[in-house]
Design a protein around this motif. Structure first.
Motif, PDB file in Angstrom:
ATOM      1  N   ALA A 484       0.723  -1.326  -0.380  1.00  0.00           N
ATOM      2  CA  ALA A 484      -0.431   0.144  -0.200  1.00  0.00           C
ATOM      3  C   ALA A 484       0.841   1.014   0.496  1.00  0.00           C
ATOM      4  CB  ALA A 484      -1.055   0.377   1.269  1.00  0.00           C
ATOM      5  N   GLY A 485       1.547   0.910   0.639  1.00  0.00           N
ATOM      6  CA  GLY A 485       2.674   2.096   0.728  1.00  0.00           C
ATOM      7  C   GLY A 485       3.238   2.500  -0.841  1.00  0.00           C
ATOM      8  N   TYR A 486       3.920   1.459  -0.773  1.00  0.00           N
ATOM      9  CA  TYR A 486       4.787   1.671  -2.216  1.00  0.00           C
ATOM     10  C   TYR A 486       3.879   2.252  -3.234  1.00  0.00           C
ATOM     11  CZ  TYR A 486       7.804   0.130  -6.701  1.00  0.00           C
ATOM     12  OH  TYR A 486       7.978  -0.161  -7.427  1.00  0.00           O
ATOM     13  N   VAL A 487       2.831   1.694  -3.312  1.00  0.00           N
ATOM     14  CA  VAL A 487       1.610   2.463  -4.425  1.00  0.00           C
ATOM     15  C   VAL A 487       1.474   3.664  -4.034  1.00  0.00           C
ATOM     16  CG1 VAL A 487      -0.653   1.972  -5.066  1.00  0.00           C
ATOM     17  CG2 VAL A 487       0.423   0.142  -4.402  1.00  0.00           C
ATOM     18  N   ASP A 488       0.632   4.015  -2.951  1.00  0.00           N
ATOM     19  CA  ASP A 488       1.029   5.481  -2.892  1.00  0.00           C
ATOM     20  C   ASP A 488       2.492   6.592  -2.690  1.00  0.00           C
ATOM     21  OD1 ASP A 488      -1.221   5.422  -1.131  1.00  0.00           O
ATOM     22  OD2 ASP A 488      -1.059   5.369   0.787  1.00  0.00           O
ATOM     23  N   LEU A 489       3.129   5.828  -3.471  1.00  0.00           N
ATOM     24  CA  LEU A 489       4.660   6.808  -2.930  1.00  0.00           C
ATOM     25  C   LEU A 489       4.629   6.974  -4.604  1.00  0.00           C
ATOM     26  CD1 LEU A 489       5.615   6.665  -0.312  1.00  0.00           C
ATOM     27  CD2 LEU A 489       7.761   6.161  -1.584  1.00  0.00           C
TER      28      LEU A 489
END
Length: 644
Positions: A484-489
């Motif tokens: 999820a964090g990777y997608v947000d970045l």
């Protein structure tokens, strides 16, 4: 902080027109009110607007090497420029200024594109090497500083920090990108590399573009950095590691020859930045740190906690409150951002940046912590949903839970525990589509129903969710929080948060620096295991542990609150005006929307039975964008869809 513009023709050796360069630069005056500079030679012209921060006397741009062979036009800050300078001087390079800009000139000569791997900072720059016949366009790793580019009909490559710097060019097509419109309605922003204009592209974060004299074709941008795709650090000692990394990042980003302060909300991220900044200022004997807060009456008012944190660290605190006129603000947002932008927290962001600029030229912020450390409610929900998905076979999820989701009524005004439709829908979907479902503002059936028949045909086959599927495919499938964090970045952070902070701060001629987006801190934080970030249903656990000795327990225990007043009721109170705008000349003449469907949307919201506040806000901003573009050729036309 600055604004940069340029024109490059790989085949035509003519010197670009100075009047055109000046017009482009003038459109970005807000990014650099302290002066301008220009450089022109065969094939290339550069323009610069300067907000003087470091080496006020010697940092004017464009800047060239003494032999005139390499010239750079730069927007941003290189926080490790002193260390790079030492390495370059040891290699025989001689510096004439204290400016971080000069580091780029010598670094290019020493390392070529390898320079980008060594930079720690936020930046977008154009560097021209006349001997090599190469023009390097580059953007920082997280996308803090913007860079737009377009190829004009005569083959000229034009580039600028903001869209406004390109829209003054008469040869630039103003036709809108139909897929960008669809993405905007789905996500609330136009994701990189697209812009709302089909002819203009944004250089993606962590990418560079190398153009060469004599080569007509414009190459594709190339990446030079990737954030971690799997957790590789242990949970043991994570709090101490994170605290040390944030302390280092804050100290690095406090370099300035002009007054520096910090934006302060009632949350743990900005409070953590202020804690380390105040300590660093005290150690340097620099006096009290200036802090700034904007608040609204009600649940979004963070002024009391912000004032408490400021007092704890002896900061010189200033706060303002008030109410937001969102109908007027919709037009302002369209003008400031140059394209539709659907995050209504842009309104208080513009206000707090204006407040800070009255007292300082540079301000630190707490942006980035939520994306890196599982701070959003959707992160916690995604981790929980993944655990449920793992226990139920996919066919059963799709058929049974998907069927229940379709049958369950949409209860916008009901208590949250009764709104099970979204829950059932997300769990019935696969991982990436489930996460996309949590960030999507307007789902396909709703948004397509608002479009005209011609625009629906133009976006047929386009799905904004595809990028989420592709990004999650790159990540460790066993770590949903990292995914999820990777997608947000790659989506929300560069497309929403950093666009908002850049445009809002630059509109006030304020430089905003987020220490949590130091790429070394990003690499540490993203590589921590989920157990370090999420505990007891609360995100950012490791940061809360790291700050136990610095911040009050009740602040550390608090949850995430949005930086904006609720928008549904203010729009409902003025629903007649909302309806009039959405069915007025700008929207009708564009031919992009089904105006009758827009009227129904407004009426449903006005009735109180539905909450369409977010959708109405996005449409109001789009109407403001069309109104701003009135009289511009092709402004309401759409280009042919991009082939799949």
């Amino acid at each position: 902080m600055c604004g940069i513009v340029g024109l490059f023709h790989p085949l035509d050796p003519a010197v670009p027109d100075h009047v055109t360069l000046r017009r482009m630069a003038t459109a970005l005056r807000h990014r650099g009110p302290d002066g301008d500079g220009f450089h022109a030679e065969p094939h290339l012209g550069l323009g610069h607007r300067r907000l003087a921060i470091v080496d006020l006397a010697g940092g004017a741009q464009p800047m060239s090497t003494p032999d005139g062979q390499v010239t750079v036009c730069f927007n941003g800050e290189i926080y490790n420029h002193a260390l790079l300078r030492r390495d370059l001087e040891a290699a025989g390079h001689r510096f004439r200024t204290r400016s971080d800009t000069e580091t780029l000139l010598h670094g290019w000569r020493e390392w070529g594109t390898g320079l980008l791997d060594r930079l720690a900072g936020m930046f977008a720059f154009a560097l021209w090497d006349v001997g090599r016949g190469e023009l390097l366009l580059a953007r920082d790793r997280l996308g803090e500083k913007p860079l737009h580019h377009a190829v004009l009909p005569d083959g000229t490559v034009a580039f600028a920090s903001e869209l406004q710097g390109l829209l003054v060019l008469p040869g630039l097509s103003r036709k809108l990108d139909p897929q960008a419109i669809d993405d905007y309605l789905a996500l609330g922003y136009v994701p990189d590399p697209a812009t709302i204009f089909a002819a203009v592209r944004r250089l993606p974060a962590a990418h560079f573009l190398l153009l060469r004299r004599g080569e007509e074709a414009v190459p594709s941008p190339r990446p030079y950095w990737h954030p971690p795709r799997r957790a590789s650090l242990p949970a043991t000692g994570a709090a101490e590691l994170l605290a040390a990394g944030l302390d280092r990042a804050v100290r690095a980003q406090m370099m300035s020859d002009v007054p520096l302060g910090a934006l302060l909300s009632g949350g743990v991220d900005s409070a953590s930045v202020v804690a380390f900044a105040a300590r660093a200022r005290a150690e340097e004997g620099g006096g009290a740190l200036d802090t700034f807060t904007i608040g609204f009456e009600g649940e979004a008012d963070e002024r009391p906690m912000a004032a408490r944190v400021a007092g704890l660290f002896g900061a010189r605190h200033r706060s303002e409150g008030g109410t937001a006129d969102y109908l007027s603000a919709a037009r302002d947002v369209a003008r400031v951002f140059g394209e539709p932008f659907g995050d209504h927290s842009a309104v208080p962001s513009l206000a707090v940046c204006a407040l800070a600029r009255r007292h300082v030229t540079v301000a630190l912020s707490g942006d980035g912590g939520d994306e890196l450390l599982g701070g959003y409610r959707r992160h916690r929900w995604h981790a929980l949903a993944e655990a449920v998905r793992a226990q139920i076979p996919a066919p059963l999820r799709r058929s049974v839970l998907g069927g229940l989701a379709r049958a369950y009524p949409k209860l916008d005004r009901a208590p949250r525990w009764l709104r099970a439709k979204h829950t059932l829908t997300e769990i019935s979907l696969d991982s990436a589509l489930g996460y996309y479902n949590t960030v999507c503002k307007l789902h396909a059936a709703r948004r397509r129903g608002l479009l005209s028949a011609s625009l629906r045909a133009a976006v047929d086959g386009h799905d904004p969710a595809d990028r989420f599927v592709a990004l999650m495919r790159d990540c460790d499938p066993d770590d949903p929080l990292l995914a999820a964090g990777y997608v947000d970045l790659h989506t929300y952070l560069p497309g929403d948060i950093l666009v908002k902070t850049d445009r809002a701060s630059m509109a006030a001629s304020l430089e905003l620096r987020p220490p949590m987006l130091d790429h070394r801190f990003v690499e540490q934080a993203l590589a921590l295991p989920s157990a370090a970030k999420l505990k007891g249903g609360q995100g950012k656990h490791v940061l809360r542990q790291a700050m136990r000795q610095h911040l009050p327990p009740d602040l550390l225990a608090g949850g995430k609150r949005g930086f904006a007043a609720p928008i549904a009721d203010p729009l409902r109170a003025r629903i007649a005006t909302v309806r009039a705008r959405l069915t007025g000349a700008a929207m009708q003449d564009s031919g992009l929307f089904d105006v009758a469907a827009l009227a129904r949307l407004a009426e449903e919201h006005g009735s109180g039975r539905f909450d369409h506040g977010q959708a109405l806000w996005q449409l109001l901003v789009f109407e403001g964008f069309l109104a701003e573009a009135a009289g511009v050729p092709d402004a309401a036309a759409v280009a042919d869809p991009v082939p799949a």
